[in-house]
Design an enzyme around this catalytic site. Structure first.
Site, PDB file in Angstrom:
ATOM      1  N   ASP A 140       8.816  14.358  15.074  1.00 33.06           N
ATOM      2  CA  ASP A 140       7.674  13.514  14.580  1.00 33.06           C
ATOM      3  C   ASP A 140       7.102  14.534  13.627  1.00 33.06           C
ATOM      4  OD1 ASP A 140       7.462  11.933  16.970  1.00 33.06           O
ATOM      5  OD2 ASP A 140       7.528  13.819  17.900  1.00 33.06           O
ATOM      6  N   ASP A 191      14.046  13.309  19.164  1.00 31.51           N
ATOM      7  CA  ASP A 191      13.621  12.831  17.978  1.00 31.51           C
ATOM      8  C   ASP A 191      12.613  14.006  17.226  1.00 31.51           C
ATOM      9  OD1 ASP A 191      11.225  12.717  19.236  1.00 31.51           O
ATOM     10  OD2 ASP A 191      11.234  10.650  19.569  1.00 31.51           O
ATOM     11  N   ASP A 241      -2.095  15.369  23.343  1.00 30.46           N
ATOM     12  CA  ASP A 241      -2.240  15.434  24.968  1.00 30.46           C
ATOM     13  C   ASP A 241      -2.432  16.836  25.457  1.00 30.46           C
ATOM     14  OD1 ASP A 241       0.448  15.569  24.200  1.00 30.46           O
ATOM     15  OD2 ASP A 241       1.187  13.819  25.511  1.00 30.46           O
TER      16      ASP A 241
END
Ligand code: ATP
Ligand code: MG
Length: 396
Positions: free
Chosen positions: A63, A61, A137
């Site tokens: 982002d 996907d 992260d």
């Protein structure tokens, strides 16, 4: 904002450094970005897509990060949905593809809610691109692509870590894991998917804080399990989960059975098959995965599943109890639970041949249940040649 952050200048990598061509970028994401920029906002491709493109891995996907708030995004692109409470983002669905648009976050104090263990319960504190880069992260997940200039913007040294195959937390690993324990399982997923090394502190952080995974809401665990086991690296991820002693927090009802030779073979065979199917672009369903993961526990309660005396309502009853317990740790949506039980129940029907064969064949879950039966045989169970019988039957 800390002093370090206010004076940090990003490194910029241009096309001769990163070699990503515009036509490799996601068309739908570019169109969303253009609309946001035309409306006066900043917007970039960020995260997995840039990371994967840089190392030549196919990304599932794409982002987008922007300084527009979720409500502003929705005004610019009306065909979107605001989702999430803990972390509000906007989903744009273009055909089968999902583009996640998130607003730049800062790690400031307001609009943040933490549990008494320090776990971040809500983070909707908006900020600049620089703030956003530091709240992500891992360094390799914090690269922003300016799609107009075709430049990668890197505040955290992710570009170099990517080149050296190193997974590093942004900031102190232990602090980041306390804030969000899911980051530990993400680290393991990226280690397997990318073949990267975990930096020392990250490694130590996992050993020290893995127990915090028991605090993660059961619905989120389910989502993470799907990402781990249905994206082509299930076998290696399971091995890592075992090495890091994390299985007990995610799949407590599978964990003990992984130590037995027979059940272990069954589960690992299923994971290998599912990786193969992923790479062949075949469908993978959560129901099949969980039917496998919970099968040894079901058998341990039922006893001889192949006995002529076994009744389907009994499987259904014990299955319900098992799923109820499982949901306390990892919540499986209702419709998936029904399919899991059907796969189990049909195992009995598949042995009632030839008399009930035509009814069984018409069942909407027949194909999954038949694959499940083949998997059982492949893993060493003797089912009296039922697999062959059905293979011949459906080839006619
Ligand atoms: P993939 O899509 O292959 O799973 P990804 O890195 O894109 O990998 P997503 O879950 O799509 O993972 O998240 C998009 C980005 O959001 C990540 O790259 C990372 O920058 C950030 N992110 C996701 N989860 C977290 C988290 N728990 N804590 C901090 N940042 C996160
Ligand atoms: Mg992603």
């Amino acid at each position: 904002m800390s002093l370090k952050k206010t004076i940090s200048e990003p490194e910029i990598f241009n096309i001769s450094d990163h070699q990503i061509k515009k036509n490799q970028l996601d068309k739908e994401a570019i169109s969303i970005i253009s609309r946001l920029i035309d409306a006066g906002y900043e917007a970039y491709i960020v995260g997995g897509f840039i990371r994967d493109s840089l190392i030549g891995v196919k990304s599932k996907d794409c982002d987008v990060a922007t300084n527009a708030t979720p409500e502003e995004i929705k005004e610019v692109i009306p065909k979107t949905r605001i989702i999430g409470k803990r972390f509000k983002i906007v989903h744009a669905r273009v055909g089968k593809k999902l583009i996640e648009i998130s607003t730049f976050r800062s790690s400031g104090k307001k609009n943040i809610k933490k549990s008494n263990k320090g776990i971040l319960l809500r983070d909707n504190n908006y900020g600049s691109i620089e703030d956003d880069a530091f709240r992500r992260d891992f360094t390799i997940n914090s690269l922003y692509m300016d799609t107009k200039k075709m430049e990668i913007i890197d505040f955290v040294g992710g570009f170099r870590d990517l080149q050296s195959g190193m997974l590093k937390s942004i900031g102190e690993s232990s602090k980041r894991f306390i804030e969000d324990p899911v980051r530990m399982i993400r680290a393991i997923r990226f280690k397997s998917k990318l073949g990267f090394k975990l930096d020392n502190k990250l490694e130590k952080g996992i050993h020290r804080y893995r127990h915090l995974l028991s605090e993660v809401p059961s619905g989120r665990k389910y989502e993470e399990l799907l990402k781990m086991f249905l994206t082509g690296n299930a076998f290696s991820i399971m091995t890592e989960l075992q090495n890091y002693r994390i299985t007990e927090y995610l799949l407590p009802m599978t964990k003990n059975f992984l130590e037995g030779k027979k059940d272990r073979r069954f589960i690992l065979n299923a994971l290998k098959d599912s990786d193969k199917r992923f790479h062949q672009n075949k469908t993978l369903t959560p129901a099949f995965l969980f039917a496998v993961m919970l099968w040894p526990a079901l058998i341990s309660k039922i006893g001889d599943m192949n006995s002529k005396k076994i009744k389907i309502p009994r499987i259904s009853r014990i299955g319900n109890l098992l799923l109820k317990k499982h949901n306390e740790y990892c919540f499986i949506p209702k419709r998936v639970q029904s399919s899991i039980k059907e796969i189990w129940e049909i195992q009995v029907m598949l042995l009632r041949i030839p008399e009930k064969a035509n009814t069984t064949l018409k069942h909407k879950r027949f194909r999954a249940a038949f694959d499940f039966l083949l998997l059982r045989e492949k893993s060493g169970e003797n089912l009296g040649g039922a697999g062959d019988w059905w293979t011949k039957k459906i080839s006619h």
